[in-house]
Design an enzyme around this catalytic site. Structure first.
Site, mmCIF file in Angstrom:
data_model
loop_
_atom_site.group_PDB
_atom_site.id
_atom_site.type_symbol
_atom_site.label_atom_id
_atom_site.label_comp_id
_atom_site.label_asym_id
_atom_site.label_seq_id
_atom_site.Cartn_x
_atom_site.Cartn_y
_atom_site.Cartn_z
ATOM 1 N N ASP A 52 0.588 -1.018 0.152
ATOM 2 C CA ASP A 52 0.435 -0.207 -0.144
ATOM 3 C C ASP A 52 0.830 1.099 0.093
ATOM 4 O OD1 ASP A 52 -1.568 2.561 0.745
ATOM 5 O OD2 ASP A 52 -2.713 1.369 1.962
ATOM 6 N N HIS A 53 0.864 1.262 -0.740
ATOM 7 C CA HIS A 53 2.382 3.078 -0.935
ATOM 8 C C HIS A 53 2.202 3.851 -0.418
ATOM 9 C CE1 HIS A 53 -0.814 4.837 -3.671
ATOM 10 N NE2 HIS A 53 -0.497 6.703 -3.878
ATOM 11 N N HIS B 239 -6.019 2.408 1.548
ATOM 12 C CA HIS B 239 -5.292 4.205 2.030
ATOM 13 C C HIS B 239 -5.787 4.807 2.827
ATOM 14 C CE1 HIS B 239 -3.320 3.973 -2.054
ATOM 15 N NE2 HIS B 239 -4.117 3.729 -2.511
HETATM 16 C C1 BG6 Z 1 -4.834 4.825 -5.728
HETATM 17 C C2 BG6 Z 1 -5.904 4.713 -6.847
HETATM 18 O O1 BG6 Z 1 -4.404 3.722 -5.193
HETATM 19 O O2 BG6 Z 1 -4.082 5.476 -5.427
HETATM 20 C C3 BG6 Z 1 -5.854 6.134 -7.309
HETATM 21 O O3 BG6 Z 1 -5.716 4.078 -7.711
HETATM 22 C C4 BG6 Z 1 -5.216 7.714 -6.323
HETATM 23 O O4 BG6 Z 1 -6.857 6.735 -7.842
HETATM 24 C C5 BG6 Z 1 -4.426 7.445 -5.767
HETATM 25 O O5 BG6 Z 1 -5.529 8.461 -7.716
HETATM 26 C C6 BG6 Z 1 -3.322 8.122 -4.553
HETATM 27 O O6 BG6 Z 1 -2.092 8.222 -4.889
HETATM 28 P P1 BG6 Z 1 -1.528 9.345 -3.899
HETATM 29 O O7 BG6 Z 1 -0.018 9.018 -3.896
HETATM 30 O O8 BG6 Z 1 -1.661 10.446 -5.272
HETATM 31 O O9 BG6 Z 1 -2.226 10.090 -2.624
#
Ligand code: BG6
Length: 485
Positions: A177-178, A240
């Protein structure tokens, strides 16, 4: 021991936009372990040279560091190899095994299999790795990284876990989960567990409620076909937003290791009050931005939510009675991810005569992105006659404090996989529990009994219904776009 990263889905977007730029940045910073090789596997018939050339172009665009360091790229590119193959053809896995032995010169090596494919290919890749003997650890550790989405509900997540566990044991599985790779998210652990001043007030005695917002300015764009099957709950909440909730609400682990940290996170999920279908309807609001139905790939009568706000209650000693409001949407006013700790109001209003009516309570705002930092809001007397007060803040800002660039989320996460540290990755029970929390909302919002989805204008903070829903609970959303310096 040398490392080999095998990327399935090597010609896809994730590889070119995130994974390879992150590895290049690590190489450039000197933190990628020496002798790390990357082997790409996908159907496009590239040679090593052609793959390297195409990755050079994409890395130039996505590495996020100016100027591009040509000599660092040249040195890094020598460790990139490409093996064409089809996930549906077992003989291609046998060829991959031969290629890996060649690249590794038959030496023991830590091998990381990275599933950067569309989710329907996770299972066949895992099965083929098992059948071809590629998961055995006789020649060094074997790990597998699984991207999101991890299933589409509790049942499918459980099935995927079972498929993974048929070939790999849980310690080998890294569910990414980044958000957990973001500096400011990891800093939540430091804020809470490296300091003593917050702990005494981090509970129901002093905190009225918590707001977690992930607002995006971008709309769905070209991802309409995928997004319409996911909606904001599956796309953002199950992963997230719940991760942000867990790091905010968890107890201090006894040690900083994967088992202890994840035990505490899972306990938070286990304490979230289950809701039945009727309760769920009142525990959230959904919305869809105007124009969503015209996005390519989106059915013209779609009721998919591009905005959602939900309230969760955590039934434990620390949080009983403190609602956690989670909110996320596309096409909103600005890009901002923030965790707002809303403190209680003072028990007695001493200075009512000096101000203009109701005063806002103290707030601790943790800016996760893009203006990473922390602000503490409090009241201060305005110099001069009488007790006239104003709302002021103490502010910590990453960009002011640290000159260095903040690493992209994939950088620390990839290093952790190479080192075998799963602290920042979701465990099997954690993803299953997350789905159990989100599934009832998905079901309720998809129900035919729901009234038509409220529409919001692009650039709003969601539909009016969301403001009204908060007001009905005696609270207001903290809507603030970050000030970028
Ligand atoms: C991804 C979603 O996991 O996270 C996207 O699939 C979203 O829809 C993105 O835009 C948001 O990531 P970050 O790091 O730009 O907040």
């Amino acid at each position: 021991m040398p490392h080999t990263i095998v990327i399935f889905g090597a010609s896809g977007d994730l590889t070119s936009r995130k994974l390879v730029p992150a590895l290049y940045n690590l190489h450039r910073a000197g933190t990628l372990p020496p002798e790390t090789r990357v082997v790409g596997f996908s159907r496009t018939p590239h040679s090593d040279e052609a793959w390297r050339a195409s990755l050079r172009e994409s890395t130039l665009r996505h590495a996020g560091q100016e100027p591009f360091d040509e000599s660092a790229w040249e040195a890094f590119a020598e460790s990139l190899f490409y093996q064409p193959g089809d996930i549906g053809h077992r003989e291609d896995f046998a060829r991959l095994a031969e290629r890996l032995a060649e690249v590794e010169e038959s030496h023991a090596s830590t091998r990381v299999y990275y599933l950067a494919t569309a989710p329907q290919f996770y299972e066949p890749v895992v099965a083929a790795l098992g059948d071809e003997g590629l998961a055995g650890e006789e020649n060094g550790p074997r790990r597998i990284v699984v991207e999101k989405p991890f299933g589409t509900d509790f049942q499918t997540a459980r099935e995927l876990n079972a498929q993974l566990h048929a070939v790999f044991h849980e310690d080998q599985v890294f569910r990414i989960d980044h958000y957990l790779g973001k500096e400011s998210v990891q800093n939540m652990l430091a804020l809470r567990f490296a300091n003593t001043i917050f702990e005494p007030i981090w509970n129901r005695r002093y905190i009225d409620h918590v707001q977690i917002t992930v607002a995006e300015e971008v709309a769905v764009g070209r991802r309409g076909a995928y997004y319409d099957t996911a909606g904001v709950l599956r796309d953002m909440f199950q992963n997230h937003l719940l991760q942000l909730l867990m790091v905010t609400a968890m107890e201090a682990p006894s040690r900083y290791n994967a088992t202890a940290v994840r035990n505490e996170k899972v306990k938070v999920l286990e304490s979230i009050r289950p809701l039945d279908l009727r309760e769920v309807a009142g525990a959230g609001v959904r919305g869809q931005y105007r124009g969503y139905l015209e996005e390519p790939g989106v059915p013209s009568d779609s009721q998919t939510a591009t905005f959602g706000a939900i309230r969760l209650e955590i039934d434990n000693w620390r949080w009983q009675g403190v609602p956690f409001y989670l909110r996320s949407g596309k096409a909103m006013s600005c890009r901002t991810t923030q965790i707002v700790i809303g403190f209680r109001e003072p028990p007695l209003e001493l200075f009512a005569g000096g101000g203009s009516g109701h005063r806002e309570a103290n707030r601790l705002v943790i800016q996760i992105q893009p203006a990473e930092g922390i602000q503490l809001h409090f009241h201060t007397k305005v110099p001069g006659d009488g007790m006239r007060l104003t709302y002021t803040d103490l502010e910590f800002s990453y960009s002011r404090e640290f000159a260095a660039r903040l690493p992209e989320a994939y950088e620390p996460l990839l290093l952790d996989v190479l080192e075998g540290d799963a602290s920042l990755f979701a465990r099997a029970d954690e993803v299953e529990q997350s789905w159990e929390i989100i599934d009832p909302f998905v079901r309720a919002w998809a129900s035919v009994d729901m009234p038509p989805i409220p529409v919001y204008e692009r650039g709003d903070w969601g539909p009016l219904a969301s403001v009204e829903w908060m007001a009905a609970q005696g609270r207001t959303w903290f809507d603030q776009c970050p000030v970028l310096t």
